[in-house]
Enzyme design. Structure first.
Site, PDB file in Angstrom:
ATOM      1  N   SER A  53       0.845  -1.198   0.000  1.00 17.88           N
ATOM      2  CA  SER A  53       0.000   0.000   0.000  1.00 17.88           C
ATOM      3  C   SER A  53       0.881   1.249   0.000  1.00 17.88           C
ATOM      4  O   SER A  53       0.390   2.356  -0.218  1.00 17.88           O
ATOM      5  CB  SER A  53      -0.941   0.005   1.202  1.00 17.88           C
ATOM      6  OG  SER A  53      -0.235  -0.268   2.399  1.00 17.88           O
ATOM      7  N   ASP A  91       5.508  -7.018   2.366  1.00 18.85           N
ATOM      8  CA  ASP A  91       4.816  -7.550   1.180  1.00 18.85           C
ATOM      9  C   ASP A  91       5.818  -7.826   0.067  1.00 18.85           C
ATOM     10  O   ASP A  91       6.634  -6.951  -0.269  1.00 18.85           O
ATOM     11  CB  ASP A  91       3.812  -6.511   0.650  1.00 18.85           C
ATOM     12  CG  ASP A  91       2.420  -6.703   1.208  1.00 18.85           C
ATOM     13  OD1 ASP A  91       2.044  -7.855   1.487  1.00 18.85           O
ATOM     14  OD2 ASP A  91       1.713  -5.695   1.367  1.00 18.85           O
ATOM     15  N   LYS A 121       4.961 -11.314   3.270  1.00 15.50           N
ATOM     16  CA  LYS A 121       3.528 -11.576   3.054  1.00 15.50           C
ATOM     17  C   LYS A 121       3.291 -11.718   1.551  1.00 15.50           C
ATOM     18  O   LYS A 121       3.909 -11.024   0.756  1.00 15.50           O
ATOM     19  CB  LYS A 121       2.666 -10.447   3.634  1.00 15.50           C
ATOM     20  CG  LYS A 121       1.173 -10.615   3.355  1.00 15.50           C
ATOM     21  CD  LYS A 121       0.311  -9.748   4.249  1.00 15.50           C
ATOM     22  CE  LYS A 121       0.112  -8.331   3.798  1.00 15.50           C
ATOM     23  NZ  LYS A 121      -0.507  -8.170   2.456  1.00 15.50           N
ATOM     24  N   GLU A 123       0.047 -12.567  -1.484  1.00 20.38           N
ATOM     25  CA  GLU A 123      -1.386 -12.643  -1.758  1.00 20.38           C
ATOM     26  C   GLU A 123      -1.711 -13.888  -2.571  1.00 20.38           C
ATOM     27  O   GLU A 123      -1.040 -14.173  -3.566  1.00 20.38           O
ATOM     28  CB  GLU A 123      -1.830 -11.389  -2.534  1.00 20.38           C
ATOM     29  CG  GLU A 123      -1.665 -10.108  -1.732  1.00 20.38           C
ATOM     30  CD  GLU A 123      -2.178  -8.870  -2.468  1.00 20.38           C
ATOM     31  OE1 GLU A 123      -2.774  -9.010  -3.555  1.00 20.38           O
ATOM     32  OE2 GLU A 123      -1.979  -7.767  -1.929  1.00 20.38           O
ATOM     33  N   GLU A 190      -8.924  -9.893   4.025  1.00 20.43           N
ATOM     34  CA  GLU A 190      -9.311  -8.513   3.715  1.00 20.43           C
ATOM     35  C   GLU A 190     -10.711  -8.462   3.113  1.00 20.43           C
ATOM     36  O   GLU A 190     -11.023  -9.180   2.155  1.00 20.43           O
ATOM     37  CB  GLU A 190      -8.280  -7.901   2.750  1.00 20.43           C
ATOM     38  CG  GLU A 190      -8.608  -6.457   2.372  1.00 20.43           C
ATOM     39  CD  GLU A 190      -7.461  -5.702   1.725  1.00 20.43           C
ATOM     40  OE1 GLU A 190      -6.335  -6.226   1.663  1.00 20.43           O
ATOM     41  OE2 GLU A 190      -7.702  -4.567   1.270  1.00 20.43           O
TER      42      GLU A 190
HETATM   43  O1  KIV Z   1      -0.427  -3.444   1.696  1.00 22.83           O
HETATM   44  C1  KIV Z   1      -1.153  -3.374   2.700  1.00 22.83           C
HETATM   45  O2  KIV Z   1      -1.240  -2.338   3.379  1.00 22.83           O
HETATM   46  C2  KIV Z   1      -1.923  -4.552   3.069  1.00 22.83           C
HETATM   47  C3  KIV Z   1      -2.965  -4.388   4.137  1.00 22.83           C
HETATM   48  C4  KIV Z   1      -4.156  -3.735   3.584  1.00 22.83           C
HETATM   49  C5  KIV Z   1      -3.281  -5.685   4.795  1.00 22.83           C
HETATM   50  O3  KIV Z   1      -1.739  -5.584   2.504  1.00 22.83           O
END
Ligand code: KIV
Length: 273
Positions: A53, A91, A121, A123, A190
């Site tokens: 994000s 991420d 993390k 997806e 989410e």
């Molecule tokens: O990138 C991010 O901020 C996220 C959250 C919304 C969980 O993956």
């Protein structure tokens, strides 16, 4: 008595599991830079997510897709330098794990080596199972992410609630079970119905962290810029705003401009003699 960095008990993936086991909720927020990460770490947050994000809130892109691995590593290393206690999850960005498991592993290793973060993390569910398995086998803890997965926004077409239909809900539950079997240490859910998130948190032993997934999960995550009211226009139902930094900053900057224009700033005591 002063507290040394070495006296501070750091949060680990194992502690998150213990928190779920004893019913203690897990707190998680995003951060992308040294100053903000330092504040939320000292405030006692359990997990800091260096989310992709950053693509939206730091770089101003419409989606999370454009952010690169190098940019994620830059954000993550800034965060890691600030923290004493929190677990730092990063991420893996779009395009750096979807093509094959070797590339996924290389991306995870670069994040771990170059940023000093603690976990990654990713997806998706069954589609990325080979990559998840390979990264975990290399000793890197993986957090899953199911439901609304923003890296797939062009497939979904909208940011509305996912898994309202039976078939998508069943697939999500199967994916969550698979991620648990593969050895993920936690899963983010989410924007899905609260009842489905409750079912997942009950059927899955690892911690389930929700964003727009209701109260019956093991922890909550929000994008820090949203909960601080920096992103002024963004007002989804699931967001609770804890302050209004947009207005606070606008007021401070307006007063500064006024003081400069009127020659009120700097005064004598703010000047060197
Ligand atoms: O990138 C991010 O901020 C996220 C959250 C919304 C969980 O993956």
């Amino acid at each position: 008595m002063s507290i040394h960095k070495s006296d501070i008990k750091k949060i680990t993936t194992h502690q998150l599991q213990e928190m779920k086991n004893r019913g203690e909720k897990i707190s998680m927020l995003t951060a992308y830079d040294y100053s903000m990460a330092g504040i939320i770490d000292k405030a006692g947050i359990d997990v800091i997510l260096v989310g992709d994000s950053a693509s939206n809130v730091m770089a101003g892109h419409e989606t999370t897709l454009p952010i690169t691995l190098d940019q994620m590593i830059y954000h993550a290393s800034s965060v890691v330098r600030a923290i004493d206690r929190s677990l730092v999850v990063v991420d893996i960005p779009f395009g750096n794990y979807q093509s094959n498991s070797s590339e996924a592993l290389r991306s995870a290793i670069r994040i771990m080596k170059e940023s000093g973060a603690h976990c990654v993390k990713m997806e998706g569910g069954s589609e990325i199972q080979e990559s998840v398995k390979r990264i975990i086998s290399a000793g890197v803890p993986v957090m899953g992410h199911l439901g609304l997965t923003p890296q797939s926004i062009f497939k979904f077409g909208t940011y509305t609630v996912r898994a309202k239909e039976e078939a998508e809900a069943e697939k999500l539950l199967e994916d969550a079970k698979l991620l648990e079997e593969l050895g993920c240490f936690a899963i983010v859910l989410e924007k899905i119905p609260s009842s489905l998130a409750k079912r997942v948190a009950e059927e899955i032993k690892i911690p389930i962290i929700g964003i727009g997934a209701g109260p019956h999960v093991d922890g909550q995550v929000l994008v820090m810029h949203d909960m601080l009211g920096i992103t002024h226009e963004f007002r989804p139902r699931f967001l609770r705003r804890y302050t209004d930094i947009h207005n606070i900053m606008t007021d401070a900057v307006s007063r500064y401009i006024e003081d400069v224009k009127s020659n009120d700033f700097p005064n004598e005591s703010e000047s060197y003699q």
